[in-house]
Design an enzyme around this catalytic site. Sequence first.
Site, short mmCIF file in Angstrom:
data_model
loop_
_atom_site.label_atom_id
_atom_site.label_comp_id
_atom_site.label_asym_id
_atom_site.label_seq_id
_atom_site.Cartn_x
_atom_site.Cartn_y
_atom_site.Cartn_z
N ASP A 138 -31.61 12.95 -40.10
CA ASP A 138 -32.76 13.05 -41.00
C ASP A 138 -33.86 12.12 -40.51
O ASP A 138 -33.63 10.92 -40.29
CB ASP A 138 -32.34 12.67 -42.42
CG ASP A 138 -33.37 13.10 -43.45
OD1 ASP A 138 -34.15 14.03 -43.17
OD2 ASP A 138 -33.40 12.51 -44.54
N HIS A 145 -45.69 10.07 -46.87
CA HIS A 145 -44.47 9.66 -47.58
C HIS A 145 -44.08 8.23 -47.19
O HIS A 145 -43.79 7.40 -48.06
CB HIS A 145 -43.32 10.63 -47.26
CG HIS A 145 -41.99 10.20 -47.79
ND1 HIS A 145 -41.70 10.18 -49.14
CD2 HIS A 145 -40.87 9.74 -47.16
CE1 HIS A 145 -40.45 9.75 -49.32
NE2 HIS A 145 -39.94 9.47 -48.14
N GLU A 211 -35.75 15.41 -52.22
CA GLU A 211 -36.72 15.21 -51.15
C GLU A 211 -37.02 16.57 -50.55
O GLU A 211 -36.11 17.27 -50.07
CB GLU A 211 -36.18 14.25 -50.08
CG GLU A 211 -36.10 12.82 -50.59
CD GLU A 211 -35.87 11.79 -49.49
OE1 GLU A 211 -35.23 12.13 -48.48
OE2 GLU A 211 -36.34 10.65 -49.64
N GLU A 213 -37.96 18.82 -47.79
CA GLU A 213 -37.94 18.68 -46.33
C GLU A 213 -37.82 20.06 -45.67
O GLU A 213 -37.45 21.04 -46.31
CB GLU A 213 -36.74 17.82 -45.88
CG GLU A 213 -36.72 16.44 -46.54
CD GLU A 213 -35.83 15.44 -45.81
OE1 GLU A 213 -35.39 15.73 -44.69
OE2 GLU A 213 -35.58 14.36 -46.40
N ASP A 245 -32.97 16.94 -49.45
CA ASP A 245 -32.15 15.77 -49.11
C ASP A 245 -32.03 14.89 -50.36
O ASP A 245 -32.73 13.90 -50.51
CB ASP A 245 -32.81 15.02 -47.95
CG ASP A 245 -31.96 13.85 -47.50
OD1 ASP A 245 -30.73 13.97 -47.53
OD2 ASP A 245 -32.53 12.81 -47.12
N ARG A 249 -32.08 6.65 -55.48
CA ARG A 249 -33.03 5.59 -55.10
C ARG A 249 -32.52 4.18 -55.40
O ARG A 249 -32.82 3.23 -54.66
CB ARG A 249 -34.36 5.79 -55.83
CG ARG A 249 -35.05 7.08 -55.54
CD ARG A 249 -35.43 7.19 -54.09
NE ARG A 249 -36.08 8.48 -53.83
CZ ARG A 249 -36.28 8.95 -52.60
NH1 ARG A 249 -35.88 8.27 -51.54
NH2 ARG A 249 -36.88 10.10 -52.43
N GLN A 252 -29.98 3.35 -52.81
CA GLN A 252 -30.71 3.18 -51.54
C GLN A 252 -31.37 1.80 -51.44
O GLN A 252 -31.29 1.13 -50.42
CB GLN A 252 -31.77 4.28 -51.43
CG GLN A 252 -32.55 4.30 -50.12
CD GLN A 252 -33.55 5.46 -50.06
OE1 GLN A 252 -33.61 6.30 -50.96
NE2 GLN A 252 -34.33 5.49 -49.00
N LYS A 265 -27.64 8.86 -49.60
CA LYS A 265 -28.05 10.16 -49.07
C LYS A 265 -26.88 11.08 -48.77
O LYS A 265 -27.10 12.19 -48.31
CB LYS A 265 -28.83 9.95 -47.76
CG LYS A 265 -30.00 9.00 -47.86
CD LYS A 265 -31.18 9.70 -48.43
CE LYS A 265 -32.43 8.84 -48.30
NZ LYS A 265 -33.61 9.59 -48.72
N THR A 269 -26.68 17.50 -49.45
CA THR A 269 -27.94 17.93 -48.85
C THR A 269 -27.94 19.44 -48.91
O THR A 269 -27.00 20.07 -48.40
CB THR A 269 -28.02 17.47 -47.38
OG1 THR A 269 -27.83 16.05 -47.33
CG2 THR A 269 -29.36 17.82 -46.76
N THR A 364 -39.08 13.68 -46.08
CA THR A 364 -39.90 14.18 -47.19
C THR A 364 -41.30 14.53 -46.72
O THR A 364 -41.95 13.75 -46.02
CB THR A 364 -39.99 13.09 -48.27
OG1 THR A 364 -38.67 12.70 -48.61
CG2 THR A 364 -40.72 13.58 -49.50
N GLU A 378 -42.32 9.40 -55.60
CA GLU A 378 -43.77 9.34 -55.41
C GLU A 378 -44.52 10.02 -56.56
O GLU A 378 -45.55 9.52 -57.01
CB GLU A 378 -44.15 10.03 -54.09
CG GLU A 378 -43.59 9.36 -52.86
CD GLU A 378 -43.61 10.28 -51.66
OE1 GLU A 378 -42.62 11.02 -51.47
OE2 GLU A 378 -44.62 10.29 -50.93
CA CA Z 1 -34.70 12.33 -46.36
#
Ligand code: CA
Length: 432
Positions: A138, A145, A211, A213, A245, A249, A252, A265, A269, A364, A378
Site C-alpha cells: 500500500d 492526503h 480509505e 484507493e 483499505d 485510526r 494506527q 490496516k 482490505t 487514499t 479527513e
Molecule cells: Ca491505505
Amino acid sequence: MKFDSTNDPSLTAFFDIPADSHFPIQNLPFGIFRPGLKRAPRAGVAIGEYVLDLSVLQDLKFFEGPRLINQDVFNRRYLNPFMDLGKEARIEARQYISDLLSGKNPLLKDDESLRKRALVPMHEVVLELPVEIGDYTDFYSSREHATNVGTMFRGKDNALQPNWLHIPVGYHGRSSSVVISGTNLNRPMGQTIAPDADSPTFGPSRLVDFELEMGFFVSDANKLGSRIPMKDAEDYIWGLSLVNDWSARDIQKWEYVPLGPFLAKNFGTSVSPWIITPEALAPFRTEGPKQTEPEVLDYLKPNRPDQTYDIHLEVAIQGEKMDAPHRVCASNFKYLYWSMAQQLVHHAVTGCNMRTGDLLASGTISGQTPDSYGSMLELSWRGENPLKFPNGEERKFLQDGDTVIMTGWAQGEGYRIGFGECEGKLLPVQKE
Ligand code: CA
C-alpha cells in the site's frame, strides 16, 4: 493514438446496453464468477447486465490467436494463469471478445443456444476474488492526503515528511485479509492510548475508517535482483480495481512509530470484483500533478507525461437506519502525485521481484477541496466536523452496521468505463 477498434465510442454490442451502464462494449473488464452457488468458479467478462463465460468459449476452442490457442486459462479459480501470459494475451483476448459481442464475428450473435450458455445474467452470478494475491503493498501517493494527515498529527509546518516528494512512500501490507466486495468485516480489537493517559488499554477500535484507493494487479515483471526500467513499467500493470483499505485510526496512532502501520490496516482490505484493463482506460490518459519542485530522481522520471487516468471516484455510506446510501466524497484518480508506473519502478528498484497477482494500492485519494477527501479522518477532520446525513444522523468515524460503497468511472462520449462497486459493511466486534 487514443482509440483502437475495441474502444471506439461508436462501437455497440449486438444487444441493448443502457448508456449509464458501467460495462459497455468498450470496457470488457475481467473477473472470476460462479454461474450459481454450486457451480465452479471461472473467468468472465462483464458486459451490460450479463457476464460472458470465457470458459464456455475456451471449451469450444474459440480462442485461436497465437497467445491463447491451447491455453487452459479461463476454467480456473483465479485469473493468475491468464495474467501470467502477459499483456499481449490480454489484448488478444479483448480484441476477440469485442468482435464476438459486437457481432463482427457472428459466432455468438447467431447461435441462440450458445448465447444462453455463454451470457449469464449478472444477477444470477456469484462474484469471487479474481486474483490469487501474493503480496499486497500500500502506497501513500496523494499529496493532499499526506498533507492533511501530517497537518493533523504534526502541524502545518511539518505536514509533509522530508522524503515525501522524493519517494513514493509505501509499506508492505497483508494479502490474506484482502477480500472481495460484499464481504463484511468486524470492528477490530487492539491497543490504543487515550490522549492524556500514560499507558494503553485493550478494546474495540473506536475510530474505524475507510480509505478510498485504486489498486493495480501486476503480471510477472522482473526476476530477483533485476529492476524495472520506467519505459517498461506499464507493460506489467495488468489492470485496476477499486480498493477500500479499512483502517483503525486509534490503533494506527499508537503503533505506527517507528515502522509504520501494522495491525491498524490488516483486519481487512476490500477490492472491487472487475479488473479494468489499460486498454479500456487508454482514451482517458491524462497528466498528473507537476513533479518539478523538486525534480524527481532520474529512475523515477516518467517516460511519457500522461501516466495517469481521469477516473471519477465516489464514496457513499449507508447506516442501518438510513433508507439509501449518502455520498460523502467525490475525488479523482488523476489527483495522485505518484503514478502507478512510478510506484512499480520504485518498488522493484532494489531488485525486489514483482510477481503475477501482486496487488499495489495507491493510498487514499484525496483532492484539494474538503468534499474530495478520501477518508473519514479527513472529511470529519479528526472528528472535529462530524458529517451530517439526511436522516439527521452524524458520523465522526464509522459505526457498526455502516455500509461503505465506493464506485468510479471514466466518462466517455455516450459511454462510461465503470469499475462497478467496492462495498462492505462494518460489523460489531466478533465474540470470541
Ligand atoms: Ca491505505
